[in-house]
Design a protein around this motif. Structure first.
Motif, PDB file in Angstrom:
ATOM      1  N   ARG A  53      -3.334  77.605 146.537  1.00 20.54           N
ATOM      2  CA  ARG A  53      -2.414  76.489 146.766  1.00 20.54           C
ATOM      3  C   ARG A  53      -2.054  76.458 148.238  1.00 20.54           C
ATOM      4  NH1 ARG A  53       2.281  76.011 142.643  1.00 20.54           N
ATOM      5  NH2 ARG A  53       2.280  74.044 143.674  1.00 20.54           N
ATOM      6  N   ASP A  57       1.240  70.982 148.705  1.00 21.94           N
ATOM      7  CA  ASP A  57       0.507  70.486 147.536  1.00 21.94           C
ATOM      8  C   ASP A  57       1.441  69.770 146.566  1.00 21.94           C
ATOM      9  OD1 ASP A  57      -1.984  71.270 148.333  1.00 21.94           O
ATOM     10  OD2 ASP A  57      -2.089  73.034 147.044  1.00 21.94           O
ATOM     11  N   ASP A  58       2.633  70.325 146.375  1.00 24.79           N
ATOM     12  CA  ASP A  58       3.575  69.705 145.442  1.00 24.79           C
ATOM     13  C   ASP A  58       4.024  68.336 145.949  1.00 24.79           C
ATOM     14  OD1 ASP A  58       3.500  71.848 143.660  1.00 24.79           O
ATOM     15  OD2 ASP A  58       5.137  72.903 144.666  1.00 24.79           O
ATOM     16  N   GLU A  59       4.279  68.255 147.248  1.00 17.86           N
ATOM     17  CA  GLU A  59       4.710  66.978 147.817  1.00 17.86           C
ATOM     18  C   GLU A  59       3.616  65.926 147.672  1.00 17.86           C
ATOM     19  OE1 GLU A  59       5.494  68.243 151.749  1.00 17.86           O
ATOM     20  OE2 GLU A  59       7.366  69.264 151.223  1.00 17.86           O
ATOM     21  N   ARG A  61       1.262  65.847 145.423  1.00 15.25           N
ATOM     22  CA  ARG A  61       1.146  65.496 144.007  1.00 15.25           C
ATOM     23  C   ARG A  61       2.252  64.522 143.609  1.00 15.25           C
ATOM     24  NH1 ARG A  61       3.879  67.383 140.041  1.00 15.25           N
ATOM     25  NH2 ARG A  61       4.523  69.242 141.128  1.00 15.25           N
ATOM     26  N   GLU A  62       3.474  64.775 144.077  1.00 14.78           N
ATOM     27  CA  GLU A  62       4.590  63.884 143.764  1.00 14.78           C
ATOM     28  C   GLU A  62       4.356  62.487 144.329  1.00 14.78           C
ATOM     29  OE1 GLU A  62       8.143  65.768 145.149  1.00 14.78           O
ATOM     30  OE2 GLU A  62       7.942  67.436 143.739  1.00 14.78           O
TER      31      GLU A  62
END
Length: 73
Positions: A53, A57-59, A61-62
């Protein structure tokens, strides 16, 4: 003793020598490992993200989810 026996004995001798050498190498490696002091984690080191990761990555994806929601309607 025939030629076949002579070569077979030589091959078996080489195999045994290789096994012995491998055993000695493993013993030395084990001894070296015991001599080393344990590594300690330095407190000033940054924690690395989970393997596989990347930061952000989370940002990403959001943002994709929000984009999909906006244009699905």
């Amino acid at each position: 003793m025939g030629m076949k026996d002579k070569f077979q004995d030589q091959a078996e001798q080489w195999q045994q020598q290789a096994k012995d050498k491998l055993g000695e190498t493993r013993e030395r490696a084990g001894q070296r490992g015991q001599e080393r002091p344990e590594r300690q984690e330095r407190p000033d080191r940054q924690q690395q993200p989970e393997r596989g990761r990347r930061p952000g990555d989370d940002e990403e994806r959001e943002m994709r989810e929000q984009f999909d929601q906006d244009y699905d309607a």
